[in-house]
Write a protein that holds these residues in place. Structure first.
Motif, short mmCIF file in Angstrom:
data_model
loop_
_atom_site.label_atom_id
_atom_site.label_comp_id
_atom_site.label_asym_id
_atom_site.label_seq_id
_atom_site.Cartn_x
_atom_site.Cartn_y
_atom_site.Cartn_z
N ASP A 46 0.84 -1.20 0.00
CA ASP A 46 0.00 0.00 0.00
C ASP A 46 0.88 1.26 0.00
O ASP A 46 2.03 1.21 0.43
N ASN A 47 0.33 2.36 -0.47
CA ASN A 47 0.99 3.67 -0.45
C ASN A 47 2.32 3.69 -1.20
O ASN A 47 3.28 4.30 -0.76
N GLN A 48 2.37 3.02 -2.34
CA GLN A 48 3.54 3.08 -3.20
C GLN A 48 3.41 4.27 -4.15
O GLN A 48 2.35 4.87 -4.25
N THR A 49 4.48 4.59 -4.86
CA THR A 49 4.45 5.69 -5.82
C THR A 49 4.78 5.15 -7.21
O THR A 49 5.84 4.55 -7.41
N LEU A 50 3.87 5.38 -8.14
CA LEU A 50 4.12 5.10 -9.55
C LEU A 50 4.80 6.35 -10.10
O LEU A 50 4.14 7.34 -10.41
N SER A 51 6.10 6.33 -10.15
CA SER A 51 6.88 7.54 -10.46
C SER A 51 7.13 7.69 -11.96
O SER A 51 7.68 6.78 -12.60
N PHE A 52 6.75 8.85 -12.49
CA PHE A 52 7.03 9.19 -13.88
C PHE A 52 8.36 9.94 -13.99
O PHE A 52 8.76 10.32 -15.09
N GLY A 53 9.02 10.18 -12.89
CA GLY A 53 10.29 10.90 -12.93
C GLY A 53 10.10 12.36 -13.26
O GLY A 53 9.09 12.97 -12.89
N THR A 54 11.03 12.94 -13.99
CA THR A 54 10.96 14.35 -14.38
C THR A 54 10.49 14.45 -15.82
O THR A 54 11.08 13.86 -16.73
N TYR A 55 9.43 15.21 -16.02
CA TYR A 55 8.89 15.45 -17.36
C TYR A 55 9.23 16.88 -17.75
O TYR A 55 8.95 17.83 -17.00
N PHE A 58 6.82 19.85 -23.18
CA PHE A 58 6.93 19.69 -24.63
C PHE A 58 7.98 18.66 -25.06
O PHE A 58 8.40 18.66 -26.20
N GLN A 59 8.40 17.80 -24.16
CA GLN A 59 9.44 16.83 -24.52
C GLN A 59 9.00 15.98 -25.70
O GLN A 59 7.81 15.76 -25.92
N GLY A 60 9.98 15.50 -26.44
CA GLY A 60 9.72 14.79 -27.69
C GLY A 60 9.26 13.36 -27.56
O GLY A 60 8.64 12.82 -28.47
N GLY A 61 9.50 12.70 -26.46
CA GLY A 61 9.13 11.29 -26.31
C GLY A 61 8.23 11.07 -25.11
O GLY A 61 8.17 11.88 -24.19
N ALA A 62 7.54 9.95 -25.15
CA ALA A 62 6.69 9.58 -24.01
C ALA A 62 7.55 9.33 -22.78
O ALA A 62 8.73 8.97 -22.89
N GLN A 63 6.96 9.51 -21.62
CA GLN A 63 7.65 9.28 -20.34
C GLN A 63 6.99 8.10 -19.65
O GLN A 63 5.83 8.19 -19.25
N ASN A 64 7.71 6.99 -19.54
CA ASN A 64 7.16 5.81 -18.88
C ASN A 64 7.46 5.84 -17.39
O ASN A 64 8.52 6.29 -16.97
N ALA A 65 6.52 5.35 -16.62
CA ALA A 65 6.70 5.27 -15.17
C ALA A 65 7.43 3.98 -14.83
O ALA A 65 7.33 2.98 -15.55
N ALA A 66 8.16 4.02 -13.73
CA ALA A 66 8.73 2.78 -13.18
C ALA A 66 7.55 2.00 -12.61
O ALA A 66 6.83 2.50 -11.75
N GLY A 67 7.32 0.80 -13.09
CA GLY A 67 6.16 0.01 -12.65
C GLY A 67 6.22 -0.38 -11.18
O GLY A 67 7.28 -0.37 -10.56
N ILE A 68 5.06 -0.68 -10.64
CA ILE A 68 4.97 -1.15 -9.26
C ILE A 68 4.14 -2.44 -9.23
O ILE A 68 3.36 -2.71 -10.15
N ASN A 69 4.34 -3.22 -8.19
CA ASN A 69 3.53 -4.42 -7.96
C ASN A 69 2.70 -4.21 -6.71
O ASN A 69 3.21 -3.77 -5.68
N VAL A 142 1.32 -2.78 -12.12
CA VAL A 142 0.75 -1.52 -12.60
C VAL A 142 1.84 -0.76 -13.35
O VAL A 142 2.96 -0.60 -12.85
N SER A 143 1.50 -0.27 -14.54
CA SER A 143 2.44 0.53 -15.33
C SER A 143 1.75 1.81 -15.77
O SER A 143 0.52 1.92 -15.70
N GLY A 144 2.53 2.79 -16.22
CA GLY A 144 1.97 4.05 -16.67
C GLY A 144 2.86 4.74 -17.68
O GLY A 144 4.06 4.45 -17.77
N ALA A 145 2.27 5.67 -18.43
CA ALA A 145 3.03 6.44 -19.42
C ALA A 145 2.39 7.82 -19.58
O ALA A 145 1.18 7.97 -19.44
N MET A 146 3.23 8.81 -19.88
CA MET A 146 2.77 10.17 -20.19
C MET A 146 3.13 10.43 -21.65
O MET A 146 4.29 10.28 -22.04
N PRO A 147 2.14 10.84 -22.45
CA PRO A 147 2.43 11.12 -23.87
C PRO A 147 3.39 12.32 -24.02
O PRO A 147 3.47 13.18 -23.14
N ALA A 148 4.08 12.35 -25.15
CA ALA A 148 5.02 13.44 -25.46
C ALA A 148 4.26 14.73 -25.80
O ALA A 148 3.06 14.71 -26.08
#
Length: 169
Positions: A46-55, A58-69, A142-148
């Protein structure tokens, strides 16, 4: 001298005779319980962080999150695996509960997507007279991504959106 010996002999015979009269008798009974089956979040999941890091805006590529279980401990022996979904609300969506789910959200003015794979089960062990047994464990990745190309909303510092993974059993 003969009389005390006879008294002792009679006492010994009397004790042996009483032991020979001992008997066992039994009564049958049932041990019963009504079990309420449950699942719960496993300690540490419980209470984990799905981290997208630093975005960078206007960055050119998608930003993937470090997955969590996320692990759930459940009563053993469910006929089917629990279904899964994300919570919904302001700036939060989820597909209907199913074996897998996807969702979207907005944090710091940045749209992100979520995905969760079907729960992988690790079978528990049954209780015995010397052990309490263990739960079945369902692990959800659980995984995640932020579009570019997103501008975001200026608000310095780390920003979060609280999300929930919901299982139905």
């Amino acid at each position: 001298m003969k009389t005390p010996f006879r008294v002792l002999l009679l006492c010994a015979v009397g004790l042996v005779g009483q032991q020979a009269l001992a008997a066992n008798v039994s009564a049958t009974f049932n041990a019963s319980v009504t079990l309420t089956s449950v699942c719960r979040v496993k300690t540490g999941s419980d209470n984990q962080t799905l981290s997208f890091g630093t975005y960078i805006a206007f960055q050119g590529g998608a930003q993937n999150a470090a997955g969590i279980n996320i692990d759930f401990e459940c009563t053993r022996g469910f006929a089917a695996a629990p279904t899964v979904a994300f919570d919904t609300g302001t700036d939060m969506t989820s597909t209907a509960a199913a074996a897998t789910a996807t969702g979207e959200g907005v944090v710091a003015g940045l749209r992100y997507t979520l995905a969760v794979a079907a729960g992988a089960i690790t079978a528990g062990s049954a209780a015995t007279t010397s052990s309490t047994g263990t739960a079945d464990t369902y692990r959800y990745a659980v995984s995640g991504a932020m579009p570019a190309g997103q501008a975001g909303t200026h608000n310095p510092g780390l920003l979060t959106q609280v999300r929930q993974l919901i299982i139905t059993y």
